[in-house]
Design a protein around this motif. Structure first.
Motif, PDB file in Angstrom:
ATOM      1  N   ASN A  47      64.186  16.269  20.640  1.00 36.22           N
ATOM      2  CA  ASN A  47      62.926  16.951  20.200  1.00 36.22           C
ATOM      3  C   ASN A  47      62.637  16.796  18.561  1.00 36.22           C
ATOM      4  O   ASN A  47      61.526  16.709  18.417  1.00 36.22           O
ATOM      5  CB  ASN A  47      63.180  18.355  20.580  1.00 36.22           C
ATOM      6  N   TYR A  48      63.604  16.740  17.834  1.00 35.28           N
ATOM      7  CA  TYR A  48      63.399  16.151  16.485  1.00 35.28           C
ATOM      8  C   TYR A  48      62.377  15.014  16.228  1.00 35.28           C
ATOM      9  O   TYR A  48      61.229  15.222  15.645  1.00 35.28           O
ATOM     10  CB  TYR A  48      64.574  16.016  15.716  1.00 35.28           C
ATOM     11  N   PHE A  49      62.753  13.746  16.869  1.00 37.60           N
ATOM     12  CA  PHE A  49      62.008  12.472  16.816  1.00 37.60           C
ATOM     13  C   PHE A  49      60.877  12.664  17.678  1.00 37.60           C
ATOM     14  O   PHE A  49      59.600  12.228  17.114  1.00 37.60           O
ATOM     15  CB  PHE A  49      62.912  11.447  17.394  1.00 37.60           C
ATOM     16  N   LYS A  50      60.703  13.432  18.973  1.00 35.54           N
ATOM     17  CA  LYS A  50      59.417  13.803  19.324  1.00 35.54           C
ATOM     18  C   LYS A  50      58.327  14.402  18.730  1.00 35.54           C
ATOM     19  O   LYS A  50      57.392  14.018  18.774  1.00 35.54           O
ATOM     20  CB  LYS A  50      59.719  14.730  20.716  1.00 35.54           C
ATOM     21  N   MET A  51      58.818  15.534  18.052  1.00 38.13           N
ATOM     22  CA  MET A  51      57.883  16.326  17.072  1.00 38.13           C
ATOM     23  C   MET A  51      57.389  15.149  15.989  1.00 38.13           C
ATOM     24  O   MET A  51      56.279  15.528  15.493  1.00 38.13           O
ATOM     25  CB  MET A  51      58.455  17.478  16.584  1.00 38.13           C
ATOM     26  N   ILE A  52      58.189  14.580  15.295  1.00 28.76           N
ATOM     27  CA  ILE A  52      57.787  13.829  14.444  1.00 28.76           C
ATOM     28  C   ILE A  52      56.801  12.764  14.905  1.00 28.76           C
ATOM     29  O   ILE A  52      56.017  12.455  14.018  1.00 28.76           O
ATOM     30  CB  ILE A  52      59.086  12.930  13.555  1.00 28.76           C
ATOM     31  N   PHE A  53      57.081  12.098  15.969  1.00 33.45           N
ATOM     32  CA  PHE A  53      56.121  11.040  16.425  1.00 33.45           C
ATOM     33  C   PHE A  53      54.825  11.628  16.854  1.00 33.45           C
ATOM     34  O   PHE A  53      53.704  11.234  16.605  1.00 33.45           O
ATOM     35  CB  PHE A  53      56.633  10.321  17.579  1.00 33.45           C
ATOM     36  N   HIS A  55      53.604  14.539  15.607  1.00 37.14           N
ATOM     37  CA  HIS A  55      52.800  14.580  14.425  1.00 37.14           C
ATOM     38  C   HIS A  55      52.248  13.598  13.615  1.00 37.14           C
ATOM     39  O   HIS A  55      51.247  13.399  13.125  1.00 37.14           O
ATOM     40  CB  HIS A  55      53.599  15.525  13.292  1.00 37.14           C
ATOM     41  N   GLN A  56      52.946  12.383  13.710  1.00 37.35           N
ATOM     42  CA  GLN A  56      52.591  11.140  12.847  1.00 37.35           C
ATOM     43  C   GLN A  56      51.644  10.614  13.720  1.00 37.35           C
ATOM     44  O   GLN A  56      50.493   9.940  12.960  1.00 37.35           O
ATOM     45  CB  GLN A  56      53.736  10.315  12.597  1.00 37.35           C
ATOM     46  N   SER A  57      51.596  10.423  14.880  1.00 41.00           N
ATOM     47  CA  SER A  57      50.467   9.865  15.661  1.00 41.00           C
ATOM     48  C   SER A  57      49.140  10.661  15.557  1.00 41.00           C
ATOM     49  O   SER A  57      48.237   9.959  15.608  1.00 41.00           O
ATOM     50  CB  SER A  57      50.770   9.909  17.240  1.00 41.00           C
ATOM     51  N   ARG A  58      48.998  11.996  15.106  1.00 45.21           N
ATOM     52  CA  ARG A  58      47.981  12.677  14.862  1.00 45.21           C
ATOM     53  C   ARG A  58      47.357  12.085  13.485  1.00 45.21           C
ATOM     54  O   ARG A  58      46.095  12.183  13.232  1.00 45.21           O
ATOM     55  CB  ARG A  58      48.075  14.128  14.834  1.00 45.21           C
ATOM     56  N   ASN A  68      56.047  14.656   4.234  1.00 44.05           N
ATOM     57  CA  ASN A  68      54.777  14.336   4.830  1.00 44.05           C
ATOM     58  C   ASN A  68      53.725  13.509   3.838  1.00 44.05           C
ATOM     59  O   ASN A  68      52.492  13.605   4.435  1.00 44.05           O
ATOM     60  CB  ASN A  68      54.285  15.460   5.374  1.00 44.05           C
ATOM     61  N   GLN A  69      54.031  12.620   2.944  1.00 46.71           N
ATOM     62  CA  GLN A  69      53.203  12.048   2.040  1.00 46.71           C
ATOM     63  C   GLN A  69      52.833  10.833   3.000  1.00 46.71           C
ATOM     64  O   GLN A  69      53.724  10.466   3.401  1.00 46.71           O
ATOM     65  CB  GLN A  69      54.072  11.682   0.519  1.00 46.71           C
ATOM     66  N   ARG A  70      51.552  10.627   2.989  1.00 48.15           N
ATOM     67  CA  ARG A  70      51.177   9.636   3.837  1.00 48.15           C
ATOM     68  C   ARG A  70      50.681   8.237   3.076  1.00 48.15           C
ATOM     69  O   ARG A  70      50.388   8.393   2.057  1.00 48.15           O
ATOM     70  CB  ARG A  70      49.805  10.261   4.674  1.00 48.15           C
ATOM     71  N   ILE A  96      57.240   5.125  10.636  1.00 47.27           N
ATOM     72  CA  ILE A  96      56.638   4.567  12.075  1.00 47.27           C
ATOM     73  C   ILE A  96      55.638   3.603  11.593  1.00 47.27           C
ATOM     74  O   ILE A  96      54.779   3.694  10.781  1.00 47.27           O
ATOM     75  CB  ILE A  96      55.907   5.738  12.979  1.00 47.27           C
ATOM     76  N   GLU A  97      55.672   2.315  12.334  1.00 43.53           N
ATOM     77  CA  GLU A  97      54.859   1.353  11.899  1.00 43.53           C
ATOM     78  C   GLU A  97      53.675   1.529  13.070  1.00 43.53           C
ATOM     79  O   GLU A  97      53.869   1.045  14.120  1.00 43.53           O
ATOM     80  CB  GLU A  97      55.457   0.052  12.063  1.00 43.53           C
ATOM     81  N   LEU A  98      52.583   1.943  12.546  1.00 45.30           N
ATOM     82  CA  LEU A  98      51.536   1.946  13.586  1.00 45.30           C
ATOM     83  C   LEU A  98      50.634   0.915  13.312  1.00 45.30           C
ATOM     84  O   LEU A  98      50.027   0.442  12.489  1.00 45.30           O
ATOM     85  CB  LEU A  98      50.602   3.388  13.372  1.00 45.30           C
ATOM     86  N   TRP A  99      50.519  -0.211  14.593  1.00 50.35           N
ATOM     87  CA  TRP A  99      49.672  -1.288  14.488  1.00 50.35           C
ATOM     88  C   TRP A  99      48.204  -0.762  14.652  1.00 50.35           C
ATOM     89  O   TRP A  99      47.910   0.117  15.309  1.00 50.35           O
ATOM     90  CB  TRP A  99      50.280  -1.984  15.491  1.00 50.35           C
TER      91      TRP A  99
END
Length: 107
Positions: A47-53, A55-58, A68-70, A96-99
């Motif tokens: 669940n930890y990773f799920k919440m990170i992903f 949040h980061q996908s948003r 949380n620095q972007r 996360i590498e967002l392509w």
């Protein structure tokens, strides 16, 4: 093939892919050690990773999981991660590498 055998086979195949870095879409860093991984597998088991992903996908860009620095570039995030190293030596950092991120979507 029964469900239990299929599940075990699937996990073994995903692990083989991970070991070769095939179709990996994120990297988990523990200290100075980096592991390629599949976000889907991490999210399914944690669940930890799920919440990170989620949040980061948003955010639509790479972000430090600690503060949380972007960042718009992976190299910037990697450099930034070292700032946390003295304080959180044993913590897990995820980027996360967002392509195909559209530059106009970045702040």
């Amino acid at each position: 093939m029964d469900v239990a055998s299929h599940s075990l086979f699937l996990l073994k195949q995903l692990n083989v892919q991970r070991e070769f870095g095939f179709l990996c879409d994120c990297t988990v860093a523990i200290g100075n050690v980096y592991f390629k991984a599949h976000r889907a597998v991490l999210a399914a088991f944690s669940n930890y990773f799920k919440m990170i992903f989620i949040h980061q996908s948003r955010l639509r860009k790479m972000a430090c999981a600690v503060c949380n620095q972007r960042f718009s570039q992976k190299s910037q995030l990697q450099e930034h991660m070292f700032a946390h190293a003295p304080v959180l030596m044993s913590s897990v950092f995820v980027y996360i590498e967002l392509w195909f991120v559209n530059i106009t979507e970045l702040d």
